[in-house]
Design a protein around this motif. Structure first.
Motif, mmCIF file in Angstrom:
data_model
loop_
_atom_site.group_PDB
_atom_site.id
_atom_site.type_symbol
_atom_site.label_atom_id
_atom_site.label_comp_id
_atom_site.label_asym_id
_atom_site.label_seq_id
_atom_site.Cartn_x
_atom_site.Cartn_y
_atom_site.Cartn_z
ATOM 1 N N UNK A 1 31.569 -12.735 -0.802
ATOM 2 C CA UNK A 1 31.351 -12.262 -2.170
ATOM 3 C C UNK A 1 30.118 -11.375 -2.186
ATOM 4 N N UNK A 2 30.217 -10.267 -2.926
ATOM 5 C CA UNK A 2 29.134 -9.278 -2.969
ATOM 6 C C UNK A 2 28.895 -8.859 -4.410
ATOM 7 N N UNK A 3 27.623 -8.854 -4.789
ATOM 8 C CA UNK A 3 27.235 -8.306 -6.088
ATOM 9 C C UNK A 3 26.774 -6.862 -5.874
ATOM 10 N N UNK A 4 27.425 -5.908 -6.561
ATOM 11 C CA UNK A 4 27.079 -4.496 -6.439
ATOM 12 C C UNK A 4 26.341 -4.016 -7.684
ATOM 13 N N UNK A 5 25.320 -3.193 -7.440
ATOM 14 C CA UNK A 5 24.617 -2.505 -8.528
ATOM 15 C C UNK A 5 24.574 -1.021 -8.172
ATOM 16 N N UNK A 6 24.976 -0.136 -9.102
ATOM 17 C CA UNK A 6 24.975 1.304 -8.874
ATOM 18 C C UNK A 6 23.856 1.939 -9.703
ATOM 19 N N UNK A 7 23.006 2.735 -9.046
ATOM 20 C CA UNK A 7 21.881 3.344 -9.746
ATOM 21 C C UNK A 7 21.759 4.818 -9.387
ATOM 22 N N UNK A 8 21.472 5.620 -10.457
ATOM 23 C CA UNK A 8 21.220 7.049 -10.287
ATOM 24 C C UNK A 8 20.508 7.542 -11.520
ATOM 25 N N UNK A 9 19.937 8.739 -11.445
ATOM 26 C CA UNK A 9 19.304 9.345 -12.609
ATOM 27 C C UNK A 9 19.290 10.850 -12.444
ATOM 28 N N UNK A 10 19.299 11.586 -13.559
ATOM 29 C CA UNK A 10 19.292 13.035 -13.500
ATOM 30 C C UNK A 10 17.934 13.576 -13.113
ATOM 31 N N UNK A 11 17.911 14.808 -12.620
ATOM 32 C CA UNK A 11 16.654 15.445 -12.232
ATOM 33 C C UNK A 11 15.724 15.632 -13.423
ATOM 34 N N UNK B 1 14.093 2.535 -5.837
ATOM 35 C CA UNK B 1 15.077 1.509 -5.513
ATOM 36 C C UNK B 1 14.490 0.100 -5.639
ATOM 37 N N UNK B 2 13.231 -0.047 -5.260
ATOM 38 C CA UNK B 2 12.592 -1.355 -5.327
ATOM 39 C C UNK B 2 12.516 -1.898 -6.761
ATOM 40 N N UNK B 3 12.557 -0.995 -7.732
ATOM 41 C CA UNK B 3 12.460 -1.436 -9.123
ATOM 42 C C UNK B 3 13.650 -2.288 -9.544
ATOM 43 N N UNK B 4 14.748 -2.228 -8.792
ATOM 44 C CA UNK B 4 15.974 -2.919 -9.216
ATOM 45 C C UNK B 4 16.351 -4.079 -8.299
ATOM 46 N N UNK B 5 15.597 -4.283 -7.219
ATOM 47 C CA UNK B 5 15.980 -5.308 -6.244
ATOM 48 C C UNK B 5 15.852 -6.725 -6.805
ATOM 49 N N UNK C 1 21.455 6.550 -5.635
ATOM 50 C CA UNK C 1 21.122 7.949 -5.385
ATOM 51 C C UNK C 1 19.674 8.231 -5.773
ATOM 52 N N UNK C 2 18.910 7.172 -6.044
ATOM 53 C CA UNK C 2 17.491 7.336 -6.355
ATOM 54 C C UNK C 2 16.725 7.731 -5.099
ATOM 55 N N UNK C 3 15.529 8.301 -5.296
ATOM 56 C CA UNK C 3 14.669 8.710 -4.183
ATOM 57 C C UNK C 3 15.458 9.552 -3.172
ATOM 58 N N UNK C 4 15.992 10.664 -3.679
ATOM 59 C CA UNK C 4 16.872 11.510 -2.868
ATOM 60 C C UNK C 4 16.198 12.050 -1.620
ATOM 61 N N UNK C 5 14.873 12.183 -1.633
ATOM 62 C CA UNK C 5 14.162 12.752 -0.481
ATOM 63 C C UNK C 5 13.588 11.693 0.442
#
Length: 397
Positions: free
Chosen positions: A206-216, A224-228, A248-252
């Motif tokens: 069993x896996x809990x998935x969380x999807x995160x992204x934000x516009x430029x 990413x650590x903010x959501x762990x 897709x956070x911290x793209x660089x």
């Protein structure tokens, strides 16, 4: 007195000895002169004849010599002409050979140039295609970030993952559950829950998935650590074994761009991935869980019979620790391999080596799993041996 007859008039006349001697002397002188003249004339003729003969002989000799010289000149000319002809033929042949070699070299050079151009064109097309693919992906995400709000971007990422899963649901995930987490009774919820069971209904993973992204254009950039922490809380409340942040956070950030990132040092059994590793992380965790599924079933059976599992659980925990260590090593190797995917083609060999090393760790873990059995686990445990013996007797009856 001597009588002398004239030869012309035939008259005789007499002369004394002195006169006769004088006449005789005259005759002799005249005769001598005639003979001398004749001799001179003869000598002149002989001289002229000798001169003519000499001239004729000399002329013949000169002509013969001239003819000989002419023949020699003609022979020399012929030899010279033959030599010139041979020389021209030799030069022509040498020129033909050189020109043939030149043409062959030109042909080879042209062939090599053609091969080189074809190879360069092939490599250029290959890299241009790869670059185009990456540019299209980058452009897609940039466009997605630029056009959508933070909420819409997140929803689009969820849709992307759901579509990717549904493409394989019918073939690879027939007994899997993958749906949105709509239960917010605890105050929060994840995005998706993945669960899979075997034919008997026993849970495999069993896996809990969380999807995160934000516009430029988002003013405050999230990490990413903010959501762990919240993800770990949702995983525990929904009784999921693993937690995965698709981000897709911290793209660089090169750490998250390198592949699957294991953050179990902060939160147990948790990973951070980019969207392209959504299906691979499910497959990886699922295959590892399938290996230990047999022992979960045996443990459930033993516990249901109220068997003393003191040593049994210790040995099983040892196995889990060993398996977990092998799994973590495999995961690290896998991360190293995946890290090179977005880099140049020259690093593909390194990817292959890392994947082979990862396969070795899985093989070791699998061998350990194959070697483990209930009989081995109860060996040296009289209580459990007796219980299993009783179970066998009951089955025999």
């Amino acid at each position: 007195m001597n009588e002398i007859i004239c030869p012309h008039c035939k008259k005789a006349f007499k002369v004394d000895e002195a006169g006769f001697a004088d006449i005789l002397k005259q005759v002799r002188d005249h005769k001598f002169e005639e003979e001398l003249l004749e001799r001179v004339q003869m000598l002149e003729r002989d001289k002229e004849n000798a001169v003519k003969l000499a001239e004729a002989t000399t002329k013949n000799e000169l002509q013969a010599e001239a003819a000989k010289k002419d023949a020699e000149v003609a022979e020399l000319k012929a030899k010279l002409q033959a030599t010139e002809t041979e020389k021209k033929l030799a030069v022509t042949e040498a020129v033909n050979i050189v020109e043939k070699q030149r043409d062959e070299l030109v042909g080879k050079l042209q062939s090599k140039d053609t091969e080189k151009q074809l190879l360069e064109a092939s490599l250029k097309d290959k890299y241009e295609s790869e670059l185009k693919s990456k540019d299209e992906m980058i452009a897609y995400y940039k466009d997605m970030k630029a056009k959508l709000s933070t909420k819409m971007v997140g929803e689009t990422l969820e849709q992307h993952c759901e579509i990717e899963f549904n493409k394989l649901r019918a073939t690879a995930f027939q007994n899997a559950y993958f749906e949105k987490d709509n239960d917010a009774s605890s105050g929060s919820k994840g995005d998706y829950i993945y669960k899979e069971t075997d034919e008997n209904g026993t849970e495999i993973i069993s896996i809990m998935f969380e999807m995160k992204n934000e516009g430029d254009e988002t003013a405050t950039k999230k990490k990413n650590e903010d959501f762990l922490r919240e993800l770990d809380k949702d995983r525990s409340e929904k009784n999921c074994e693993f937690a995965v942040l698709v981000s897709l956070l911290e793209a660089d950030n090169e750490l998250y761009n390198s592949g699957i990132v294991d953050v179990s040092h902060k939160h147990s059994k948790m990973y951070v991935i980019r969207p392209q590793f959504f299906i691979p992380i499910i497959t990886l965790l699922r295959n590892a869980a399938m290996t230990s599924m047999q022992y979960k079933s045996e443990l459930a059976l033993v516990k249901s019979q109220n068997i003393d599992v003191t040593n049994f659980e210790d040995q099983l925990n040892d196995f889990r620790d060993s398996f977990g260590k092998s799994y973590r090593l495999a995961s690290e190797r896998f991360q190293d391999a995946v890290a090179s995917i977005d880099k140049s083609i020259a690093q593909l060999q390194k990817t292959k080596e890392n994947l082979l090393k990862s396969e070795d760790h899985y093989r070791i873990a699998n061998n350990k799993a194959d070697e483990l059995s209930v009989k081995k686990l109860i060996r040296g445990n009289p209580t459990m041996s007796a219980r299993f013996a009783n179970l066998d007797d009951k089955k025999t009856r």
